[in-house]
Scaffold this motif. Sequence first.
Motif, PDB file in Angstrom:
ATOM      1  N   ARG A  42       2.616   5.241   2.279  1.00  0.00           N
ATOM      2  CA  ARG A  42       1.920   3.953   2.283  1.00  0.00           C
ATOM      3  C   ARG A  42       2.292   3.256   3.593  1.00  0.00           C
ATOM      4  N   PRO A  43       1.341   3.149   4.498  1.00  0.00           N
ATOM      5  CA  PRO A  43       1.677   2.609   5.820  1.00  0.00           C
ATOM      6  C   PRO A  43       1.969   1.118   5.793  1.00  0.00           C
ATOM      7  N   ARG A  44       2.720   0.677   6.750  1.00  0.00           N
ATOM      8  CA  ARG A  44       2.961  -0.739   7.018  1.00  0.00           C
ATOM      9  C   ARG A  44       2.786  -0.931   8.506  1.00  0.00           C
ATOM     10  N   PRO A  45       1.928  -1.761   8.972  1.00  0.00           N
ATOM     11  CA  PRO A  45       1.013  -2.633   8.230  1.00  0.00           C
ATOM     12  C   PRO A  45      -0.123  -1.831   7.588  1.00  0.00           C
ATOM     13  N   THR A  46      -0.862  -2.489   6.696  1.00  0.00           N
ATOM     14  CA  THR A  46      -1.902  -1.797   5.934  1.00  0.00           C
ATOM     15  C   THR A  46      -3.327  -2.241   6.243  1.00  0.00           C
ATOM     16  N   ARG A  47      -3.497  -3.389   6.855  1.00  0.00           N
ATOM     17  CA  ARG A  47      -4.841  -3.973   7.023  1.00  0.00           C
ATOM     18  C   ARG A  47      -5.555  -3.444   8.263  1.00  0.00           C
ATOM     19  N   PHE A  48      -6.894  -3.386   8.130  1.00  0.00           N
ATOM     20  CA  PHE A  48      -7.755  -2.983   9.239  1.00  0.00           C
ATOM     21  C   PHE A  48      -9.118  -3.637   9.039  1.00  0.00           C
ATOM     22  N   ASN A  49      -9.900  -3.674  10.086  1.00  0.00           N
ATOM     23  CA  ASN A  49     -11.260  -4.215  10.028  1.00  0.00           C
ATOM     24  C   ASN A  49     -12.257  -3.087  10.247  1.00  0.00           C
ATOM     25  N   THR A  50     -13.459  -3.267   9.710  1.00  0.00           N
ATOM     26  CA  THR A  50     -14.560  -2.355   9.987  1.00  0.00           C
ATOM     27  C   THR A  50     -15.630  -3.146  10.725  1.00  0.00           C
ATOM     28  N   ASP A  51     -16.726  -2.494  11.012  1.00  0.00           N
ATOM     29  CA  ASP A  51     -17.816  -3.230  11.667  1.00  0.00           C
ATOM     30  C   ASP A  51     -18.513  -4.187  10.701  1.00  0.00           C
ATOM     31  N   LEU A  52     -18.180  -4.115   9.383  1.00  0.00           N
ATOM     32  CA  LEU A  52     -18.822  -4.980   8.401  1.00  0.00           C
ATOM     33  C   LEU A  52     -17.868  -5.859   7.594  1.00  0.00           C
ATOM     34  N   ARG A  53     -16.571  -5.621   7.683  1.00  0.00           N
ATOM     35  CA  ARG A  53     -15.620  -6.392   6.869  1.00  0.00           C
ATOM     36  C   ARG A  53     -14.312  -6.609   7.618  1.00  0.00           C
ATOM     37  N   THR A  54     -13.619  -7.657   7.193  1.00  0.00           N
ATOM     38  CA  THR A  54     -12.320  -7.995   7.756  1.00  0.00           C
ATOM     39  C   THR A  54     -11.271  -7.900   6.659  1.00  0.00           C
ATOM     40  N   GLY A  55     -10.138  -7.292   6.971  1.00  0.00           N
ATOM     41  CA  GLY A  55      -9.018  -7.288   6.042  1.00  0.00           C
ATOM     42  C   GLY A  55      -9.030  -6.223   4.974  1.00  0.00           C
ATOM     43  N   ALA A  56      -9.722  -5.111   5.196  1.00  0.00           N
ATOM     44  CA  ALA A  56      -9.606  -3.991   4.261  1.00  0.00           C
ATOM     45  C   ALA A  56      -8.169  -3.475   4.348  1.00  0.00           C
ATOM     46  N   ALA A  57      -7.709  -2.778   3.305  1.00  0.00           N
ATOM     47  CA  ALA A  57      -6.312  -2.334   3.297  1.00  0.00           C
ATOM     48  C   ALA A  57      -6.174  -0.916   2.764  1.00  0.00           C
ATOM     49  N   ILE A  58      -5.273  -0.173   3.369  1.00  0.00           N
ATOM     50  CA  ILE A  58      -4.946   1.170   2.914  1.00  0.00           C
ATOM     51  C   ILE A  58      -3.932   1.074   1.777  1.00  0.00           C
ATOM     52  N   LYS A  59      -4.148   1.831   0.728  1.00  0.00           N
ATOM     53  CA  LYS A  59      -3.137   1.965  -0.312  1.00  0.00           C
ATOM     54  C   LYS A  59      -2.157   3.060   0.104  1.00  0.00           C
ATOM     55  N   SER A  60      -2.689   4.238   0.474  1.00  0.00           N
ATOM     56  CA  SER A  60      -1.829   5.324   0.939  1.00  0.00           C
ATOM     57  C   SER A  60      -2.650   6.401   1.632  1.00  0.00           C
ATOM     58  N   PHE A  61      -1.957   7.161   2.457  1.00  0.00           N
ATOM     59  CA  PHE A  61      -2.553   8.350   3.045  1.00  0.00           C
ATOM     60  C   PHE A  61      -2.593   9.419   1.963  1.00  0.00           C
ATOM     61  N   LEU A  62      -3.610  10.259   1.982  1.00  0.00           N
ATOM     62  CA  LEU A  62      -3.718  11.332   1.001  1.00  0.00           C
ATOM     63  C   LEU A  62      -2.783  12.479   1.377  1.00  0.00           C
ATOM     64  N   PRO A  63      -2.037  13.005   0.414  1.00  0.00           N
ATOM     65  CA  PRO A  63      -1.226  14.180   0.699  1.00  0.00           C
ATOM     66  C   PRO A  63      -2.120  15.349   1.116  1.00  0.00           C
ATOM     67  N   VAL A  64      -1.564  16.252   1.903  1.00  0.00           N
ATOM     68  CA  VAL A  64      -2.346  17.391   2.382  1.00  0.00           C
ATOM     69  C   VAL A  64      -2.043  18.670   1.611  1.00  0.00           C
ATOM     70  N   THR A  65      -1.087  18.631   0.728  1.00  0.00           N
ATOM     71  CA  THR A  65      -0.731  19.818  -0.037  1.00  0.00           C
ATOM     72  C   THR A  65      -1.309  19.760  -1.446  1.00  0.00           C
ATOM     73  N   LYS A  66      -1.646  20.915  -1.966  1.00  0.00           N
ATOM     74  CA  LYS A  66      -2.233  21.000  -3.300  1.00  0.00           C
ATOM     75  C   LYS A  66      -1.193  20.809  -4.403  1.00  0.00           C
ATOM     76  N   GLU A  67       0.074  20.624  -4.038  1.00  0.00           N
ATOM     77  CA  GLU A  67       1.129  20.357  -5.021  1.00  0.00           C
ATOM     78  C   GLU A  67       0.919  19.007  -5.698  1.00  0.00           C
ATOM     79  N   TYR A  68       0.195  18.103  -5.045  1.00  0.00           N
ATOM     80  CA  TYR A  68      -0.103  16.787  -5.597  1.00  0.00           C
ATOM     81  C   TYR A  68      -1.489  16.817  -6.226  1.00  0.00           C
TER      82      TYR A  68
END
Length: 126
Positions: A30-56
């Motif tokens: 879960r990154p810190r900071p978490t917020r980012f903007n898009t071309d249509l919205r301000t203040g979207a937030a990441i909950k977490s990066f997706l794991p890359v292994t099939k163990e999850y």
Amino acid sequence: MSDMKAIESFFDVQLPTLYIDVQLQHHGARPRPTRFNTDLRTGAAIKSFLPVTKEYTINVFAVSSWLSGRIGTNMIPFAGDSAGNYLCLYYQYRQGEPVVVFWNHEKEYTYEFVADSFGEFLGLLY
């Protein structure tokens, strides 16, 4: 590193080097900071990066499968928010490094532009 090669093989792409580095160091974090903007919205937030292994249970492969037919072609989900939306690496426009887009589950087959590269995306987090 073998998980990263599996993703590249499965999606037939070359992942951005910085994305690989982040995943190897902060697998599913879960990154810190978490917020980012898009071309249509301000203040979207990441909950977490997706794991890359099939163990999850929830990982890049599983989310891509769940979203199959709902997201654009050549999109690889790499992070999610708390509302079921995903940030994706989008390989549609060019060879090489993909752009970063935000896929909104309420507007299937559409996305919002975020950054020209994964590195630029990381620099935009606040």
